[in-house]
Design a protein around this motif. Structure first.
Motif, short mmCIF file in Angstrom:
data_model
loop_
_atom_site.label_atom_id
_atom_site.label_comp_id
_atom_site.label_asym_id
_atom_site.label_seq_id
_atom_site.Cartn_x
_atom_site.Cartn_y
_atom_site.Cartn_z
N UNK A 44 0.83 -1.21 0.00
CA UNK A 44 0.00 0.00 0.00
C UNK A 44 0.87 1.26 0.00
N UNK A 45 1.88 1.27 0.84
CA UNK A 45 2.78 2.42 0.87
C UNK A 45 3.46 2.61 -0.48
N UNK A 46 3.85 1.50 -1.11
CA UNK A 46 4.50 1.58 -2.42
C UNK A 46 3.55 2.13 -3.47
N UNK A 47 2.32 1.63 -3.49
CA UNK A 47 1.33 2.11 -4.47
C UNK A 47 1.08 3.61 -4.29
N UNK A 48 0.94 4.05 -3.05
CA UNK A 48 0.75 5.48 -2.79
C UNK A 48 1.97 6.30 -3.21
N UNK A 49 3.15 5.77 -2.92
CA UNK A 49 4.41 6.46 -3.30
C UNK A 49 4.52 6.61 -4.81
#
Length: 227
Positions: A44-49
């Protein structure tokens, strides 16, 4: 829906605490085990980043130039979740993530340290340090069609079908020991997505010591082996 939503989200809903990947580096003598919930957090953090910091839109190429590793698992799932097309070495990309010392042709090149505990690399664009600032949940702006590109030349539908076909050969909910590298596209498909499609968990070994593998099959309760 994305590859992540099709192959990974059902595992998360079924048992979020179950291990997804146990990573050994025999050269470093390290072992790190991450649950489905923890990998979902990284994804999730990667997708948002990718979406919010680097304007990655569905279909944009993201180069994943890392070895098989728990950090790579979070990066792959996050890239697919935001609709990116994962590409390999030698291809132009909007964002590329490389190991320390790696290079790539991309608008943005980020470094993933591959440190077993997730310590940053200190690079100007550091994948691990940067994604920590982003949210733990991700919601796509719109559903991704099955015809969207996902991995190399494969669409979402093609990739899911291939993963399920390979996963069926592993059995139901296997515990898989693997030394396969996750080269794009075949290694990612055979060594990672097939395990997800089978509902399994992965024991991934980097720099394998042949003398340790036999004992590890017993201690990790391995049912299948790749590589």
């Amino acid at each position: 829906m994305s590859v992540t939503e099709i192959l990974f989200t059902p595992l998360l809903k079924a048992d979020s605490g179950r291990p997804l990947i146990t990573h050994y580096d025999d050269a470093a003598g390290s072992r790190m085990e991450l649950s489905r919930a923890t990998i979902a957090n990284w994804a999730a953090k990667t997708a948002n980043w990718l979406r919010d910091e680097h304007d990655v839109e569905p279909g944009d190429p993201v180069a994943v130039l890392l070895p098989a590793h728990w950090q790579t698992a979070g990066l792959l799932l996050g890239a697919w979740w935001c609709g990116a097309r994962v590409v390999g070495a030698g291809e132009d990309a909007k964002v590329a993530v490389v190991p320390p010392g790696g290079t790539a042709e991309a608008e943005v090149v980020a470094v993933a340290s591959l440190h077993p505990w997730g310590v940053g690399s200190g690079a100007p664009v550091d994948y691990l340090d940067d994604v920590r600032a982003h949210g733990d949940d991700f919601t796509p702006w719109e559903p991704l069609p099955g015809s969207a590109p996902a991995l190399g030349e494969s669409t979402v539908d093609d990739l899911v079908a291939q993963a399920r076909e390979l996963g069926a050969k592993l059995g139901s909910e296997p515990r898989v020991l693997s030394t396969l590298e996750w080269n794009v596209p075949s290694g990612v498909l055979e060594g990672f997505l097939a395990v997800l499609a089978a509902g399994g968990s992965l024991v991934q070994v980097s720099n394998p010591d042949a003398g340790l593998l036999a004992a590890r099959r017993d201690t990790e309760k391995i049912t299948q082996q790749l590589g």
